[in-house]
Design a protein around this motif. Sequence first.
Motif, short mmCIF file in Angstrom:
data_model
loop_
_atom_site.label_atom_id
_atom_site.label_comp_id
_atom_site.label_asym_id
_atom_site.label_seq_id
_atom_site.Cartn_x
_atom_site.Cartn_y
_atom_site.Cartn_z
N UNK A 214 -9.95 11.90 -14.47
CA UNK A 214 -11.37 12.22 -14.58
C UNK A 214 -11.89 12.77 -13.27
N UNK B 172 -6.92 4.60 -14.80
CA UNK B 172 -7.48 4.47 -16.14
C UNK B 172 -8.27 5.68 -16.57
N UNK B 173 -8.77 6.42 -15.59
CA UNK B 173 -9.66 7.54 -15.90
C UNK B 173 -8.91 8.76 -16.42
N UNK C 176 -9.33 2.26 -11.58
CA UNK C 176 -10.18 3.18 -12.34
C UNK C 176 -9.66 4.61 -12.29
N UNK C 177 -9.04 4.95 -11.16
CA UNK C 177 -8.47 6.30 -11.05
C UNK C 177 -7.37 6.47 -12.09
#
Lengths: 260, 309
Positions: free
Chosen positions: A260, A256-257, A253-254
């Motif tokens: 963010x 993919x973010x 997620x890091x």
Amino acid sequence: MKSCEGARKAIVLFFGCLGALTISAPARGASAALSVAPERVEIGTFYRGCRVAVSAVIPAGAEAVVEVVGRANAQNLLRKGRRGGLWMNVGETEVTGAPSLYLAMSTSPELLSGSALNSVWGYGALAHEVRFTGKLSDQEHAGLLKEFIKLKESEKLFGVFPGALTLSPATDGSCVVEGAFALPSTVKPDTYKVSLCVVRDGTIVDRRDAELIVAMVGFPAVLSKLAWNHGIIYGTVAVLIAIFTGFVMGYVFKKGAGGH
Amino acid sequence: MLWSLYLPIAGNATNILLLLGLGGVVGFLSGLFGVGGGFLMTPLLIMVGIPPTVAAASDSNQIVAASTSGTYAHYRMGNVDFKMGIFLLVGGVVGGTLGVQLIKILRALGNADFVIMVTYVVMLGVIGSYMFMESLQSLRHKAPRARPAAPARPSLYARLVQALPWRMKFAKSGVTLSPLLPIILGLFVGILAAIMGVGGGFIMVPVMVYLLRMPMHVVVGTSLFQILFTCINVTVLQAMTNRTVDMELAIILLLGSTLGAQFGARLSRKLKADQLKILLASIVLVVMIQMLVGLIFPPHLMLAYKGAH
């Protein structure tokens, strides 16, 4: 003289036993015709219960009852009751003599519900076997059996099905009795006893038994053995998998973010 | 049942998609509020046919994954106060051990279940109502207003906190207080969590907000950090002593929950602290009402296997 008499007795006994065996062999062969299919049920990764068929040839005009019974084992249960207007666990009770699985089917519905024999099979028969221990009155004991059956029925481990067996005429003038029961997904690996009782004029005239083997195989068997035989390794592996998955998911997620 | 899978420790088959969904929803709430979600997941698993003891132990295992994922996500955002978390953890471990002993004594006296049930309903009711009312008041007064004049005399609680020795600064939380305070509070939460048989996240979060005066976003990350260690301990102990951890069940749940926790953690950054608090308070109150209904109306089954909640 004495030794001669002894030898004669031994020969008579030997031939007597041989005779008894040869006479009883065909009789057992005829009466052993209780067929269970499949005879072995394997609990693998995708097991979700299965249907097991039973069939037998019985004399024309007779009725039949089939029971599937698991080994009796002791269980500790919590009793619910009302205290201060609130429903909660109010005590414990130990159940003994109750089979782990009990399924019964009959040709005629009366055999499992209304007949004088209903204490031989069905829940009537269980009442003689099952015992509850703990601080209980006689009234509570009777009520507990009813509740125990309800609990087991909710797991599909107990069931009584009057009239679930069908009768059809066979070529030799006898009858074929057939039926099927649903083995639930909650059934434990064990050897279960399948019994057929042939009833004529309210009397049991024949009884035949067969075995149903339920075995855990494949990945579930490996995991179960690890959990039971090496608890600390099993627990550590479970925790490490959880931490690893948590980090991997966080990392994915890091990335993919996009910062963010 | 095309997606059915047999769970060897639970001794039952269940639907994979259903478990993934449950994991996802509870993981989302975990990432959003900083709670382990055990108070939601265990009853849900029992409802889908998992034995209570296996449900509780396997849930602890999946919370390890969800809280790792959630802690990592919050750590990246700078929302984890490790120093505070360690002090709370020390208190929590001691409190948990004391709580287990207390339950043993109550069981021997025969009124443990009454104490557990009443503690559960009272705690959920008090925490949920207080958080709900406080957050609602804050949301209603969004417009900037003049700060009320400082009270002439600090409250008894404030004076007690001030009197505790070895004060130190907790930079991430922006508070200066004695480490004895998080240890003592952790101890009480640990006792309550052991009595209620839960991780204690939903008690710890309000304690951090209202008694340690930590900012809500740091509370969420720090709570998850503390829950991670509590659940590692519980999982290994349960696997060793009771053999009730179903790894297959936990893996499916954690795949859903770790994914859900990421979305929850992101949303928690977008929501205001009061919005987060009012949402958590609503969930806590719903669970409390559901428990109260279960206590008032007669149950469907009057017998249960030992180990049920």
